[in-house]
Every structure is written in structure tokens, then in C-alpha cells.
Write an enzyme that holds these catalytic residues in place. Structure first.
Site, PDB file in Angstrom:
ATOM      1  N   LYS A 130       0.822  -1.224  -0.160  1.00  0.00           N
ATOM      2  CA  LYS A 130       0.105   0.027   0.026  1.00  0.00           C
ATOM      3  C   LYS A 130       0.747   1.314   0.035  1.00  0.00           C
ATOM      4  O   LYS A 130       0.614   2.144  -0.699  1.00  0.00           O
ATOM      5  CB  LYS A 130      -1.037  -0.136   1.241  1.00  0.00           C
ATOM      6  CG  LYS A 130      -1.540   1.375   1.568  1.00  0.00           C
ATOM      7  CD  LYS A 130      -2.464   1.196   2.664  1.00  0.00           C
ATOM      8  CE  LYS A 130      -1.861   1.528   3.947  1.00  0.00           C
ATOM      9  NZ  LYS A 130      -1.423   2.996   4.277  1.00  0.00           N
ATOM     10  N   ASN A 131       1.869   1.453   0.758  1.00  0.00           N
ATOM     11  CA  ASN A 131       2.745   2.513   1.179  1.00  0.00           C
ATOM     12  C   ASN A 131       3.533   2.741   0.118  1.00  0.00           C
ATOM     13  O   ASN A 131       4.371   3.850  -0.119  1.00  0.00           O
ATOM     14  CB  ASN A 131       3.657   2.593   2.428  1.00  0.00           C
ATOM     15  CG  ASN A 131       2.365   2.535   3.612  1.00  0.00           C
ATOM     16  OD1 ASN A 131       1.198   3.080   3.280  1.00  0.00           O
ATOM     17  ND2 ASN A 131       3.031   2.591   4.755  1.00  0.00           N
ATOM     18  N   CYS A 182      -5.437  12.434  12.877  1.00  0.00           N
ATOM     19  CA  CYS A 182      -6.131  11.142  12.396  1.00  0.00           C
ATOM     20  C   CYS A 182      -6.115  10.191  14.074  1.00  0.00           C
ATOM     21  O   CYS A 182      -5.392  10.879  14.745  1.00  0.00           O
ATOM     22  CB  CYS A 182      -5.341  10.446  11.251  1.00  0.00           C
ATOM     23  SG  CYS A 182      -3.824   9.514  11.775  1.00  0.00           S
ATOM     24  N   ARG A 186      -0.291  14.208  13.262  1.00  0.00           N
ATOM     25  CA  ARG A 186       0.412  14.178  12.062  1.00  0.00           C
ATOM     26  C   ARG A 186       0.081  15.381  10.976  1.00  0.00           C
ATOM     27  O   ARG A 186      -0.510  15.231   9.911  1.00  0.00           O
ATOM     28  CB  ARG A 186      -0.481  12.792  11.289  1.00  0.00           C
ATOM     29  CG  ARG A 186      -0.302  11.744  12.138  1.00  0.00           C
ATOM     30  CD  ARG A 186      -0.801  10.495  11.331  1.00  0.00           C
ATOM     31  NE  ARG A 186      -0.157   9.905  10.281  1.00  0.00           N
ATOM     32  CZ  ARG A 186      -0.415   8.854   9.655  1.00  0.00           C
ATOM     33  NH1 ARG A 186      -1.474   8.044   9.929  1.00  0.00           N
ATOM     34  NH2 ARG A 186       0.356   8.223   8.590  1.00  0.00           N
ATOM     35  N   ASP A 221       4.401   0.454  12.106  1.00  0.00           N
ATOM     36  CA  ASP A 221       3.093  -0.416  11.616  1.00  0.00           C
ATOM     37  C   ASP A 221       2.871  -1.785  11.870  1.00  0.00           C
ATOM     38  O   ASP A 221       2.080  -2.558  11.643  1.00  0.00           O
ATOM     39  CB  ASP A 221       3.192  -0.255  10.087  1.00  0.00           C
ATOM     40  CG  ASP A 221       2.620   1.209   9.647  1.00  0.00           C
ATOM     41  OD1 ASP A 221       2.288   2.046  10.436  1.00  0.00           O
ATOM     42  OD2 ASP A 221       3.052   1.442   8.352  1.00  0.00           O
ATOM     43  N   ARG A 225      -8.858  -0.613   4.436  1.00  0.00           N
ATOM     44  CA  ARG A 225      -7.990   0.402   3.831  1.00  0.00           C
ATOM     45  C   ARG A 225      -6.657  -0.145   3.320  1.00  0.00           C
ATOM     46  O   ARG A 225      -5.849   0.404   2.346  1.00  0.00           O
ATOM     47  CB  ARG A 225      -7.877   1.185   4.790  1.00  0.00           C
ATOM     48  CG  ARG A 225      -8.844   2.493   5.022  1.00  0.00           C
ATOM     49  CD  ARG A 225      -8.528   3.623   5.894  1.00  0.00           C
ATOM     50  NE  ARG A 225      -7.149   4.126   5.605  1.00  0.00           N
ATOM     51  CZ  ARG A 225      -6.159   4.165   6.382  1.00  0.00           C
ATOM     52  NH1 ARG A 225      -6.245   4.675   7.725  1.00  0.00           N
ATOM     53  NH2 ARG A 225      -5.112   4.679   5.826  1.00  0.00           N
TER      54      ARG A 225
END
Ligand code: UD1
Length: 426
Positions: free
Chosen positions: A22-23, A117, A122, A313, A405
Site C-alpha cells: 500500500k505505502n 487522525c 500528524r 506499523d 484500507r
């Protein structure tokens, strides 16, 4: 709203294919804005965040198509509106990655501030400061960053930029902007994450002149224009790490096809000392564990840091292992200020955890028993799924839109490995 229903206690066996990261996929979709020529990406994961980035590309006028097997074609010829609206940015912070490319190629951009968030405040001040050092004028008003290249100038200019902290998307935004700037940009204190390296490799295929990616000092010499390219998105190290933790917890023997052990050194080191076998094999890695129920796992203390340290993460997924392993552990979160939201949910399942500021102390082994729990953010959701796979009885994980997500069909992949897990429409 969908939920996952898990009946725990089954070991995992077999083979799972790790998806594209994803990143890496998100900045690489944004990199297509740097050229008027077609860009093809392979191995793009099927995720909500990717769909959100597609929606953002399309409202700006980018032609974007994808097939079920992860092939994506993008064409960012003339755009009708280089604007990222709040409605999309608020659902996905990575939308801010359009700022650097839009500014560099079109000379102006309007991008909503992402706001806070769940896991912390952030801010994006480093993105803004870096672009200002490159000659951008950025006014923040009405919740938007209105950015343009200074009057009388056509392009951004190269600059020597040292960010106050290591920032992944900050590095990516500035690196993309610098590819089309006049002169040389040096990014000091740059992020070294594999996703930054993968993006740099894609940009180099497009004609960018980049050196030093994968170190703390990236040098970019601006070029007049970039061309199209074809690029394969690197495998998702966080998805792979999540499956490693799941097998460590339940016990079993699983081959993670395409998983990159070299991107997970810090996590694998801790898994080894915890009592889990992880071996590099052709095409991926193999994980074997006797599971928490064996009483053989030993809790491990760790602190999250930027790559190549222990990834924030992976903090939640490893913490659940510590809860069921023998002994106490100290988990220190140094990247985000509010990333222990999974703790209260784990406690509801029977874990013993105390939080003191940035530190969580786990006391094991805890016998987890199924309950209804609520996902609070992406990686917290993954940790609750792992807990459910071990817990006695049924665990219902609610609010799994967080999970969608960032995980490509996690319940389908886990079921294929023998887990009793299903998605239920609520
Ligand atoms: C990226 C990852 C995310 C991961 C995080 C840390 C993507 C799309 N997301 O997020 O999954 O958890 O890296 O590895 O790649 N900061 C500032 N000002 C800035 C930028 C960052 O203060 O302008 C702070 C942040 O609040 C945070 C720290 O710096 O405390 C690191 O954040 P950063 O690396 O920027 O995270 P993201 O790139 O948003």
C-alpha cells in the site's frame, strides 16, 4: 457495516501470496502526475486506500483504469483541476502526496490539509517547508494549502533541505517535486524505507536522476521532463509481517510467497528470540511456530523507530504476541503519540497491559477469550484479528473498514490457511 467473525484455536498451514505494498502503491500512483505519458503499475493491491487515490486522480482529470489482477494504467495528460478536496483527503492522509508532483509539473496545486487522525496529530509542516525552500509560495487558508511557483518563475528550484524528523511521505513528496526542479536538491535526514526506495526506482525509470535512495541523504538532479514507465510495486512488508505474527501466535507452517525477509530484519530478529522460525526460501519466506498455546514463546521488548528499526506499523501485531507469550515486555512507541488504541480492546479479550505514556507493559501469558471488539485504526485492526485467531470461542471484530484500507482480502487469505473467519454484512 461489515464485521469479521472469528472462531479461534486453529493453526495456520499452507501458502499465502503477499500483495503489493500500500505505502509504495500510493506514492507511485501520484508519481504518474509527473508525466503526460502513460504509466503502468503492476502488483497494485486491491484496497480501499487505492480506490480513494483512484477517485482523487479521476476528479483531477487523470485517466485511471485497473484490472482485477493488479494492473493499473494511468495517463495524466492535461488536468482540468489540480485540486485535492477535503472530502477525499480526510479519508486518506496519503492524498497529500499529490502536492509535490502537481506543483512541479503544473506550477500550482490546491490540496486540503489532512488534519489529525486516530493515531496522532500528524502535521505536514515538513512537506510545506521543503517545498517553500524549493521556491513554492504556499498559503494555508480555509483548510487548504494553496501552492504555486513564485511569480516570474516557471519551475521549482533545487535546494538543500534537512527535515526536522524522518518523514516517509515528506521525503516522497519532496523527492517527486525535485525531479522536475531546476538544479540539484539534496534531502538530508531522508526516510530510508523500502517504499521510498521503490518510488525512487520508479522515478529513475521515468528519467529522473536520483542517487542515495535507501540512505539518509538523497540527491536529485532536476530534469526537463519525465516520461512514462512500467513498474512493479514492491511486496508489502507490513502485510508479510502481519502474517508472520499470525502464524507465530496460532502455530503452524506457512510459506509467504513474495514476502521480503530483507525488509523485515528488525521484526524477524524479535520473532526469532520470541521462539519462532523464519527462513528465507526461494520466492519468499517460511514461518514455523508451535504457537502460544505451547508455552514456548518468550515476550520481547522493543521500541518503534524509523526504518531499518522496528516499524510502528507492526507494533500492534507484535504486542498481541507478547500478551500470550511467557513473561513481561516493554513496548515503546516513538513515532506516533496515540498508537495504543488496540490496548483497551486487547484487555477486553483478557490481555494484561498497562500503559504509561509512550510505553506499554504486557504481562503474560494471558489466555484470551473471544468477545466483540472494535477496530480503531488500520494496524490495530490487524492485531485484533490475530487475537481472535488465538482466543477461545468467538471474536467479532467490528468497524473493519479500517482493515479494508490496507489489507488485501485478509479474511480470504487467512481462510485459505485454515482459519475459521468470515465477513458478515451487518
Ligand atoms: C508513513 C506511512 C505510515 C507509517 C509512517 C511511519 C504511508 C502512506 N504511510 O506515514 O503507514 O506508519 O510512515 O512509518 O507511507 N511529522 C511531522 N511533520 C511532517 C511530517 C511528519 O511532525 O511534516 C511527524 C509525524 O507526526 C510522525 C513522524 O513525523 O510523528 C513520522 O511521520 P511520517 O513518516 O511522515 O508518517 P507518514 O509519512 O504520514
Amino acid at each position: 457495516m461489515d464485521k469479521l467473525v472469528i472462531r479461534g484455536g486453529r493453526p495456520l498451514h499452507g501458502e499465502v501470496a503477499i500483495s503489493g505494498a500500500k505505502n509504495a502503491a500510493l506514492p507511485e500512483l501520484c508519481a504518474a502526475l509527473l508525466t503526460a505519458e502513460p504509466v503502468t503499475l503492476r502488483n497494485v493491491p486491491q484496497l480501499k486506500d487505492v480506490s480513494t487515490m483512484f477517485a482523487l486522480m479521476r476528479i483531477m482529470g487523470v485517466q485511471a483504469d485497473r484490472t482485477a489482477d493488479g494492473l493499473v494504467h494511468l495517463n495524466a495528460g492535461p488536468l482540468h483541476d489540480p485540486k485535492a478536496p477535503y472530502e477525499l483527503v480526510k479519508t486518506m492522509r496519503a492524498s497529500v502526496l499529490v502536492l509535490g508532483p502537481l506543483l512541479a509539473r503544473f506550477g500550482h496545486a490546491v490540496v486540503s490539509l489532512p488534519g489529525g487522525c486516530g493515531i496522532g496529530s500528524r502535521p505536514v509542516d515538513q512537506h510545506i517547508k521543503g517545498l517553500q525552500a524549493m521556491g513554492a509560495e504556499i498559503v494555508v487558508e480555509h483548510g487548504y494549502m494553496n501552492a504555486k511557483i513564485a511569480a516570474g518563475k516557471k519551475r521549482l528550484r533545487g535546494a538543500h533541505i534537512t527535515t526536522d524528523m524522518v518523514t516517509v511521505t515528506g521525503t516522497e513528496n519532496l523527492m517527486m517535486a525535485a525531479t522536475l526542479a531546476d538544479g540539484v536538491t539534496v534531502l538530508e535526514n531522508a526516510a530510508q524505507e523500502p517504499e521510498v526506495v521503490d518510488l525512487a526506482e520508479m522515478l529513475i525509470k521515468m528519467g529522473a536522476k536520483i542517487q542515495g535512495h535507501g540512505t539518509h541523504r538523497i540527491r536529485i538532479e532536476g530534469v526537463d521532463h519525465l516520461h512514462g514507465c512500467e513498474h512493479q510495486v514492491v511486496a508489502d512488508r507490513i502485510e508479510a509481517g502481519t502474517f508472520l505474527c499470525a502464524v507465530a501466535a496460532t502455530g503452524g507452517d506457512v510459506l509467504l510467497r513474495f514476502g521480503r525477509a530483507d525488509h523485515l530484519d528488525a521484526v524477524i530478529d524479535k520473532l526469532h528470540t520470541l521462539g519462532v522460525h523464519v527462513d528465507v526460501v526461494k520466492d519468499g519466506m517460511r514461518v514455523r511456530s508451535d504457537g502460544a498455546a505451547s508455552g514456548e514463546l518468550r515476550a520481547q521488548s522493543f521500541r518503534t523507530t524509523e526504518y531499518p528499526g522496528f516499524p510502528t506499523d507492526m507494533q500492534a501485531q507484535f504486542m498481541v504476541l507478547n500478551c500470550v507469550a511467557q513473561g513481561a515486555s516493554k513496548v515503546t512507541e516513538t513515532i506516533f503519540e496515540n498508537r495504543f488504541m488496540h490496548v483497551n480492546e486487547l484487555v477486553r479479550l483478557g490481555a494484561r497491559i498497562q500503559i504509561d505514556g509512550k510505553v506499554a507493559i504486557t504481562e503474560g501469558p494471558a489466555a484470551l477469550s473471544g468477545a466483540t471488539v472494535m477496530a480503531t485504526d488500520l494496524r490495530a485492526s490487524a492485531c485484533l484479528v490475530i487475537a481472535g485467531l488465538m482466543a477461545e470461542g468467538q471474536t467479532d471484530v467490528e468497524r473493519i473498514y479500517h482493515l479494508d484500507r490496507g489489507y488485501d482480502q485478509i479474511e480470504v487469505k487467512l481462510r485459505a490457511l485454515g482459519a475459521d473467519i468470515e465477513r458478515v454484512k451487518a
